[in-house]
Design a protein around this motif. Structure first.
Motif, PDB file in Angstrom:
ATOM      1  N   SER A   6       0.890  -1.096  -0.090  1.00 53.42           N
ATOM      2  CA  SER A   6       0.058   0.043   0.081  1.00 53.42           C
ATOM      3  C   SER A   6       0.887   1.151  -0.123  1.00 53.42           C
ATOM      4  N   ASN A   7       0.454   2.241  -0.443  1.00 57.86           N
ATOM      5  CA  ASN A   7       0.907   3.449  -0.289  1.00 57.86           C
ATOM      6  C   ASN A   7       0.365   4.418   0.833  1.00 57.86           C
ATOM      7  N   ASN A   8      -0.299   3.919   1.666  1.00 58.45           N
ATOM      8  CA  ASN A   8      -0.985   4.710   2.686  1.00 58.45           C
ATOM      9  C   ASN A   8      -0.801   3.584   3.983  1.00 58.45           C
ATOM     10  N   ASP A   9      -0.314   4.165   4.995  1.00 55.18           N
ATOM     11  CA  ASP A   9      -0.120   3.439   6.383  1.00 55.18           C
ATOM     12  C   ASP A   9      -1.313   3.144   6.827  1.00 55.18           C
ATOM     13  N   GLU A  10      -2.240   4.145   6.812  1.00 51.15           N
ATOM     14  CA  GLU A  10      -3.475   3.708   7.581  1.00 51.15           C
ATOM     15  C   GLU A  10      -4.315   2.943   7.078  1.00 51.15           C
ATOM     16  N   LEU A  11      -4.416   2.948   5.821  1.00 50.57           N
ATOM     17  CA  LEU A  11      -5.337   2.113   4.965  1.00 50.57           C
ATOM     18  C   LEU A  11      -4.820   0.730   5.014  1.00 50.57           C
ATOM     19  N   ALA A  12      -3.382   0.593   4.921  1.00 50.59           N
ATOM     20  CA  ALA A  12      -2.867  -0.692   5.090  1.00 50.59           C
ATOM     21  C   ALA A  12      -3.187  -1.424   6.521  1.00 50.59           C
ATOM     22  N   ASN A  13      -3.123  -0.705   7.686  1.00 48.29           N
ATOM     23  CA  ASN A  13      -3.371  -1.106   9.134  1.00 48.29           C
ATOM     24  C   ASN A  13      -4.818  -1.423   9.130  1.00 48.29           C
ATOM     25  N   GLU A  14      -5.679  -0.726   8.471  1.00 49.86           N
ATOM     26  CA  GLU A  14      -6.934  -0.950   8.591  1.00 49.86           C
ATOM     27  C   GLU A  14      -7.412  -2.322   7.884  1.00 49.86           C
ATOM     28  N   LEU A  15      -6.715  -2.698   6.618  1.00 47.70           N
ATOM     29  CA  LEU A  15      -7.122  -3.993   6.027  1.00 47.70           C
ATOM     30  C   LEU A  15      -6.322  -5.186   6.889  1.00 47.70           C
TER      31      LEU A  15
ATOM     32  N   ASP B 112      -2.799   9.141  -7.234  1.00 47.26           N
ATOM     33  CA  ASP B 112      -3.689  10.194  -6.812  1.00 47.26           C
ATOM     34  C   ASP B 112      -4.783  10.038  -5.763  1.00 47.26           C
ATOM     35  N   TYR B 113      -4.601   8.811  -5.047  1.00 54.53           N
ATOM     36  CA  TYR B 113      -5.380   8.550  -4.004  1.00 54.53           C
ATOM     37  C   TYR B 113      -4.854   7.342  -3.197  1.00 54.53           C
ATOM     38  N   ARG B 114      -5.312   7.193  -1.971  1.00 54.76           N
ATOM     39  CA  ARG B 114      -4.988   6.015  -1.154  1.00 54.76           C
ATOM     40  C   ARG B 114      -5.299   4.744  -1.839  1.00 54.76           C
ATOM     41  N   TRP B 115      -4.290   3.880  -1.684  1.00 54.14           N
ATOM     42  CA  TRP B 115      -4.497   2.782  -2.586  1.00 54.14           C
ATOM     43  C   TRP B 115      -3.525   1.548  -2.016  1.00 54.14           C
ATOM     44  N   ALA B 116      -4.172   0.255  -1.985  1.00 48.79           N
ATOM     45  CA  ALA B 116      -3.701  -0.938  -1.435  1.00 48.79           C
ATOM     46  C   ALA B 116      -4.112  -2.121  -2.503  1.00 48.79           C
ATOM     47  N   HIS B 117      -2.991  -3.017  -2.434  1.00 50.23           N
ATOM     48  CA  HIS B 117      -3.255  -4.237  -3.315  1.00 50.23           C
ATOM     49  C   HIS B 117      -2.935  -5.304  -2.622  1.00 50.23           C
TER      50      HIS B 117
END
Length: 497
Positions: A395-404, A458-463
């Protein structure tokens, strides 16, 4: 199969089979204590005689007389110290495995009051009812659509789940669990359907049918002519070698307020993957029908949303194509211009998933997303790294990664984060284009995500790389329905209160 919730006294509720949990050591559940008293201490006598060990997920079936139940199924709940949410899932799974092909026509499942040690209310009765609902759907799944000799129907047709309080919270949790299981099973149906049936156009028809079945779903399908006009040349490049044309499928669920930014799910939908000109070995190539596991999980998650109607906006995008090696197929060395305008040198046509995804990731910018999560059976390297237990997460965003990651832990549909450092980006350098579609053998999962990250700035993203978790091989071969539980939990954590 009929699944229901009941708060009636267990001792007076009739069923062909009663299922209770007994510990190896530690605190008994109230339901087990009440049943033992109703049976005159039979359960404790059986345990004392060694007929019941209480070891985690052990099972025993005992015939009864002069009782509301014809038989008693006892599942071991282990020791207090080991009774985690994962252990609860294991013991319920064991109980259902014993129950589902047995002689009982009806069952009463009294396991939701099992003492479970967990933070964040994961050991509460509503949480355990949610898990139970999901496992009921998951464990009773069958796929026999293409068998001419259908197996005999199970005798078991009705399962009631006992709970202390059948109030709003318990009912909602149980129904969400059932819906999640149904979403997983829908994803499994799609994944298990053979590739001569499940092609990109067929997948698009499933999305259109979902829009007809649920008034909260809107579906739009972009065909190859529209793709060419838009400039989606990488999806088109992958589909060039097949007689089955590619499709970009867009499903919208709008349960939140109009101003709420949508959460976007993007799924890889390679309905069959030969590798193209970079042809795969023939062994186990039949399993490449599961290369649309990412899209299947998107469909499954949208079904859960349609059934439960949460207050959230979600857009699902599926990039569907078939990767075949005919005379029109893309070649190693071809250079294509993506929807973003960046160019890609195709060094390996078997790295096609990232090619269909990159155009989809550019396309979703128009939705001004709160976050974008893509899922794909992307790299064999992820199986080497993590096996079949955890999905890869980048992910390019730690918060999003931690939520997932947290959603995965809560549901047991776990993921493990890998780095997305700039150090890896240089492996994608090309002498002739803006980038190559592969970065060599080292860190294959990471460089694949690095490729995708270039289209998601351009946005919060996770793979999520689900190559190791979307299906199982061997005797039990089939789609798993993962990561539907993780995705549903993540989305539900963002529902407007």
């Amino acid at each position: 199969m009929n699944f229901s919730l009941t708060s009636k006294a267990i001792e007076t509720t009739k069923a062909d089979c009663l299922v209770i949990g007994v510990p190896e050591k530690g605190k008994w559940a109230d339901s087990a204590t009440a049943v033992d008293a109703a049976l005159g201490g039979l359960v404790k006598r059986l345990q004392g005689a060694g007929d019941i060990t209480g070891k985690l997920a052990s099972t025993g079936v005992f015939p009864l007389q002069d009782a509301p139940w014809a038989r008693l199924l006892v599942v071991g709940t282990g020791k207090d110290a080991e009774r985690t949410p994962a252990a609860f899932r294991k013991l319920v799974t064991a109980a259902l495995a014993t129950l589902k092909d047995g002689p009982s026509k009806s069952a009463l499942l009294a396991l939701a009051d099992t003492p479970v040690s967990a933070a964040d209310d994961l050991g509460s009765e509503p949480a355990l009812l949610q898990v139970t609902g999901r496992l009921l759907e998951e464990q009773f799944y069958t796929f026999t659509d293409f068998k001419s000799d259908k197996p005999d129907a199970r005798k078991l047709t009705k399962v009631a789940v006992a709970c202390g309080d059948a109030g709003k919270a318990s009912k909602a949790a149980f129904q969400l669990g059932l819906a999640t299981g149904q979403g997983m099973n829908y994803a499994r149906d799609l994944g298990n359907t053979p590739p001569n049936v499940c092609n990109p156009v067929w997948l698009a028809h499933q999305a259109e049918r979902m829009a007809k079945d649920y008034d909260c779903i809107k579906t739009d399908v972009i065909d190859e002519k529209q793709m060419a006009k838009l400039g989606m040349n990488t999806i088109l490049a992958v589909g060039k070698g097949s007689t089955e044309p590619p499709r970009l499928i867009v499903m919208e669920y709008r349960g939140g307020k109009a101003k709420d930014k949508p959460y976007v799910l993007v799924g890889k939908g390679i309905t069959f993957d030969t590798g193209g000109i970079s042809l795969k070995p023939g062994e186990a190539m039949d399993e490449m029908k599961y290369d649309m596991g990412g899209s299947a999980s998107v469909f499954g998650t949208m079904k859960v949303l349609a059934e439960t109607r949460p207050a959230i906006n979600v857009v699902a995008v599926v990039a569907a194509a078939e990767n075949m090696p005919d005379g029109g197929a893309a070649r190693p060395g071809d250079i294509v211009t993506t929807l973003s305008g960046m160019t890609v040198e195709i060094l390996n046509t078997d790295a096609e998933g990232r090619l269909v995804l990159c155009d989809a990731l550019t396309y979703v910018k128009q939705f001004d997303p709160a976050a974008v999560v893509d899922m794909a059976t992307l790299t064999g390297a992820c199986i080497i790294a993590l096996g079949h237990h955890a999905s890869g997460l980048l992910s390019n965003n730690d918060e999003l990664a931690n939520e997932l990651l947290a959603a995965g832990e809560r549901t047991g549909d776990r993921a493990w984060r890998l780095p997305l450092w700039d150090d890896y980006q240089s492996q994608l350098d090309s002498n002739f284009a803006d980038m190559a579609n592969i970065g060599g053998r080292p860190a294959g999962t990471i460089t694949a995500a690095c490729f995708l990250s270039r289209f998601a700035k351009d946005y919060r993203w996770a793979h999520l790389d689900i190559a190791g978790t979307a299906w199982v091989s061997g005797k039990a071969k089939g789609a798993t329905g993962r990561p539907v539980p993780l995705l549903v939990d993540y989305l539900m954590s963002h529902v407007r209160k």
